[in-house]
Design an enzyme around this catalytic site. Structure first.
Site, PDB file in Angstrom:
ATOM      1  N   HIS A 289     -99.515   9.381   2.085  1.00 46.70           N
ATOM      2  CA  HIS A 289     -98.689   8.317   2.765  1.00 46.70           C
ATOM      3  C   HIS A 289     -98.211   8.722   4.045  1.00 46.70           C
ATOM      4  O   HIS A 289     -97.819   7.882   4.993  1.00 46.70           O
ATOM      5  CB  HIS A 289     -97.200   8.199   2.012  1.00 46.70           C
ATOM      6  CG  HIS A 289     -96.268   9.151   2.392  1.00 46.70           C
ATOM      7  ND1 HIS A 289     -96.426  10.637   2.236  1.00 46.70           N
ATOM      8  CD2 HIS A 289     -94.935   9.295   2.886  1.00 46.70           C
ATOM      9  CE1 HIS A 289     -95.292  11.122   2.505  1.00 46.70           C
ATOM     10  NE2 HIS A 289     -94.565  10.110   3.184  1.00 46.70           N
TER      11      HIS A 289
ATOM     12  N   ASP B  78     -97.765  14.072  -1.899  1.00 42.80           N
ATOM     13  CA  ASP B  78     -98.148  12.724  -1.450  1.00 42.80           C
ATOM     14  C   ASP B  78     -98.596  12.918   0.154  1.00 42.80           C
ATOM     15  O   ASP B  78     -97.708  12.523   1.061  1.00 42.80           O
ATOM     16  CB  ASP B  78     -97.021  11.642  -1.332  1.00 42.80           C
ATOM     17  CG  ASP B  78     -97.834  10.361  -1.422  1.00 42.80           C
ATOM     18  OD1 ASP B  78     -98.682  10.160  -0.635  1.00 42.80           O
ATOM     19  OD2 ASP B  78     -97.135   9.214  -1.820  1.00 42.80           O
TER      20      ASP B  78
ATOM     21  N   ASP C  92     -89.268   6.063   4.710  1.00 46.72           N
ATOM     22  CA  ASP C  92     -89.477   6.419   3.332  1.00 46.72           C
ATOM     23  C   ASP C  92     -88.561   5.614   2.508  1.00 46.72           C
ATOM     24  O   ASP C  92     -89.007   5.218   1.322  1.00 46.72           O
ATOM     25  CB  ASP C  92     -89.033   7.836   3.084  1.00 46.72           C
ATOM     26  CG  ASP C  92     -90.324   8.876   3.569  1.00 46.72           C
ATOM     27  OD1 ASP C  92     -91.641   8.521   3.245  1.00 46.72           O
ATOM     28  OD2 ASP C  92     -90.269  10.031   3.780  1.00 46.72           O
TER      29      ASP C  92
ATOM     30  N   HIS D 250     -52.160  20.292 -13.115  1.00 41.36           N
ATOM     31  CA  HIS D 250     -51.160  20.913 -13.662  1.00 41.36           C
ATOM     32  C   HIS D 250     -50.931  22.511 -13.252  1.00 41.36           C
ATOM     33  O   HIS D 250     -50.375  23.367 -13.706  1.00 41.36           O
ATOM     34  CB  HIS D 250     -51.301  21.039 -15.259  1.00 41.36           C
ATOM     35  CG  HIS D 250     -51.315  19.637 -15.739  1.00 41.36           C
ATOM     36  ND1 HIS D 250     -52.356  19.065 -15.980  1.00 41.36           N
ATOM     37  CD2 HIS D 250     -50.359  18.947 -16.121  1.00 41.36           C
ATOM     38  CE1 HIS D 250     -52.296  17.621 -16.633  1.00 41.36           C
ATOM     39  NE2 HIS D 250     -51.115  17.750 -16.788  1.00 41.36           N
TER      40      HIS D 250
END
Lengths: 168, 435, 119
Positions: free
Chosen positions: B214, B211, B362, B108
């Protein structure tokens, strides 16, 4: 405009290249590149039309901004037995369409535009489909057509996938 | 039915003994509570100052599932507002970044200034006749507070949140490793890459929080591609490595100086780090100088992660309990030579981007670690987070909670402990009591 | 600004030229024509109405881009010499007043007849 013969030659070359990628024959795929090749898939940003910076640029982040050596490095990962995400194998489909071939100012080089659809089926139920426009410079060499330059502009600002474990 | 307020779940029965309840990754009710009590309360990373170089520079981002417009105002200060028009709720800015005079809603024609105020409307005569229309009160809703730490811009929706310096606390000692190792400060290289992962946001955040384990397994193929061999073993008894955390912010690292940076496979980066090592040591001390590019990973609670050395900076934006939008940038020192900055832009791309040889492996792990919890019986089985239960140490130099050894779950436990405290605490005062 | 306005017959002194260097704009409230905009485009001074013909914004808060003024609210643009609207959402022209620089002052004809002549 190029001759039907040249057009057909380019078409066959791109179809062959796509099949090499579908079949993960990466060393053979690398052989299709010139030593000085540049392979660029820029990140695409969702910017306004009036934005003079445009949606992608060489200085910005990219998915690929590679020399042939960089591409070779990626292939080392793909072919390593410890590339866990590659086993079970991804079910690749590389579709190439809307091919246009133009002569360039450089003798022996062709400008080739195309549209790509890249589908990957992964694991049991996962899949990702990416769309893009591609602009190649193909060079005539004694071994046949080779890729001297490739630009792939994806149609996604947020990649609808967790990775790109393939080439375009 | 709802488990979102289940006290047993939120205290993560057994976390102290090294067990985690899988429902934290799956339940919609838990997710809704996270949006309320973590993303609507914590300080969240929204921008690097370098992304907003001049008045009118803007970007849009997420704070939880709230879309936010971050703007450099005319006076040079930075503002952040809900990107939603107070009239019918439409987004007022539909681009992800750029430069603007202001923002006009496409619906608007309500027009907002860089300071968020409603400057005018289309068909203004009609509003002028309306006693209920108070233009001064109809601006874009600002965040409660916005502050910066050495180039990083954070915002919070919660007026009761502690000041940013307190929220980060002693973790700033570690942040300076990346943000203040050079007198010129830092900037983001151009652009950003965004992608989608079918995983719970916490699985990604906890990976960066602690981590290291990993790396050698998940990323064996990536290391092979970039450095021609696997990741060095990190878990030797005498390894000079740590898990440190403060207020849920986590940094795992060793002191090899360049282990992460080496994975970029670019001599220009290695030379830059070596040439600067002495200067960095003068600035930050010997110990922190050895962290600048070392094998390490970081998560600033809740969802802002980075990797020293690779210099990938990223947010894990929650999109439901099983979906995460990943936004990534590359941090460089502002005074680094242009070719070094570009080497980092490319290096982060080659390693940690959707096409990166490390990140490639991953996503699937995180997606399947999320999805397996769909099974009701699977979901009843707790997960083992027990590594390094007796590794806490006092360290003469390192602040915060320090644990010896990088192969450790100490930071992940600290991450979930903070998470659970925030979910259980109705107010920041309550949070202090739950410590 | 009101105090800067001095009547000299049918002409109005709006400001000193030094108040509006090249590339700048100034809002002056006048008795004859209400708020007017004084804009200096590379040494040429233009005087127009200051209120955007679309939605009541003060153009002096907008941007002077070349020989155009850009409204700060909806980015309507007007050509300062002619008052012509150049883009959405403006459709009606801006009133332009004949103006000159005299003795280091910006002087304009703000009388109704002058307005009609210019539009």
């Amino acid at each position: 405009m190029t001759s039907a013969e040249v057009y057909w030659e380019v078409h066959a070359f791109l179809a062959y290249e796509a099949r090499l990628l579908d079949e993960e024959r990466y060393p053979e795929w690398l052989d299709l590149f010139c030593d000085d090749a540049h392979y660029w898939v820029p990140g695409v940003e969702n910017r306004g039309r009036a934005d003079t910076e445009g949606s992608y640029a060489p200085s910005r982040m990219a998915y690929f901004d590679d020399t042939l050596d960089d591409l070779r490095r990626r292939v080392v990962r793909f072919t390593a037995p410890t590339a866990w995400a590659e086993d079970p194998a991804t079910r690749h489909l590389h579709v190439v369409s809307n091919i246009e071939v133009e002569d360039t100012d450089t003798a022996g080089e062709l400008l080739v535009r195309s549209v790509i659809v890249n589908h990957r089926g992964q694991g049991d139920i996962d899949s990702a489909t990416l769309y893009g426009r591609r602009e190649d410079v193909l060079r005539r060499t004694p071994e046949g057509l080779r890729i001297a330059r490739r630009l792939v502009v994806l149609r996604h600002a947020v990649l609808p996938a967790k990775n790109i474990n393939t080439f375009f | 039915m709802t488990t979102g307020t289940d006290p047993e779940l939120l205290s993560l029965c057994g976390l102290d003994d090294g067990w985690l309840d899988r429902r934290v990754f799956w339940d919609q009710a838990v997710y809704e509570l996270e949006l309320e009590r973590i993303f609507a309360r914590c300080w969240l990373f929204v921008a690097h100052e370098s992304q907003l170089p001049k008045p009118g520079s803007f970007l849009t981002t997420w704070m939880g599932e709230d879309n936010v417009l971050v703007v450099r105002r005319r006076d040079g200060s930075i503002g952040a507002y809900l990107n939603s028009c107070p009239h019918r709720g439409n987004r007022v800015c539909t681009a992800e970044a750029g430069t603007a005079r202001g923002f006009v809603c496409n619906y608007h024609g309500w027009s907002f200034g860089l300071d968020g105020t409603l400057n005018g409307v289309h068909e203004s005569a009609a509003y002028g006749r309306e006693p209920t229309f108070d233009q001064a009160r109809l601006g874009l809703t600002p965040v409660a507070r916005l502050d910066t730490y050495k180039g990083l811009v954070f915002a919070t929706f919660d007026p009761d949140a502690p000041p940013l310096r307190d929220y980060l606390g002693e973790f700033t000692y570690y942040l300076d490793v990346m943000l203040d190792n050079d007198a010129g400060g830092t900037e983001f290289a151009g652009g950003s890459i965004k992608s989608v992962l079918g995983c719970n946001w916490k699985i990604a955040a906890e990976n960066f929080a602690g981590d290291a384990l990993h790396a050698g397994w998940t990323h064996a193929s990536g290391a092979e591609a970039m450095i021609g061999r696997g990741v060095a073993e990190l878990g030797a008894d005498d390894a000079d490595s740590y898990h440190v955390n403060a207020h849920g912010h986590c940094w795992e690292f060793n002191l090899d100086g360049v282990g992460n940076a080496a994975t970029l496979g670019d001599k220009r980066i290695m030379n830059y780090l070596r040439e600067n090592q002495e200067r960095v040591a003068e600035r930050l001390g010997e110990l922190r100088a050895r962290m600048v590019g070392s094998i390490s990973s970081v998560n600033v609670f809740p969802n802002f992660s980075f990797l020293p050395g690779q210099n990938t900076f990223r947010t894990w934006q929650p999109k439901g309990p099983h979906r995460t939008e990943l936004h990534t940038w590359v941090l460089v020192n502002r005074n680094a030579p242009p070719e070094v900055k570009d080497a980092w832009r490319k290096g982060a791309m080659m390693t940690f981007s959707p096409s990166g040889v490390f990140e490639m492996d991953d996503g699937e792990n995180w997606e399947l670690a999320t999805r397996s919890n769909q099974g009701v019986v699977t979901r009843r089985q707790r997960l083992y987070y027990g590594l390094g239960s007796d590794t806490a140490i006092d360290h003469p130099e390192l602040p915060g909670n320090v644990h010896r050894g990088q192969i450790n779950d100490a930071n992940q436990r600290a991450f979930y402990r903070r998470w659970s405290q925030l979910l259980r605490a109705a107010t920041w005062d309550d949070l202090e009591k739950t410590r | 600004m009101r105090s800067d306005v001095t009547d000299r017959g049918c002409r109005t002194v709006l400001c000193r030229l030094a108040d509006v260097p090249p590339g700048r704009m100034l809002r002056v409230v006048t008795e004859e024509a209400g708020p007017v905009l004084v804009a200096n485009v590379d040494g040429t001074v233009h005087v127009t109405d200051d209120t955007c013909t679309h939605a009541e914004a003060s153009l002096s808060d907008g941007d002077l881009e070349g020989d155009r003024v850009v409204c700060p609210v909806h980015w309507a643009e007007f050509d300062l010499a002619s008052g012509r609207p150049l883009c959405f959402p403006a459709t009606r022209p801006l009133t332009v007043y004949p103006a000159a620089v005299e003795d280091g002052h910006v002087v304009a004809h703000l009388a109704p007849s002058a307005q009609e002549a210019s539009s």
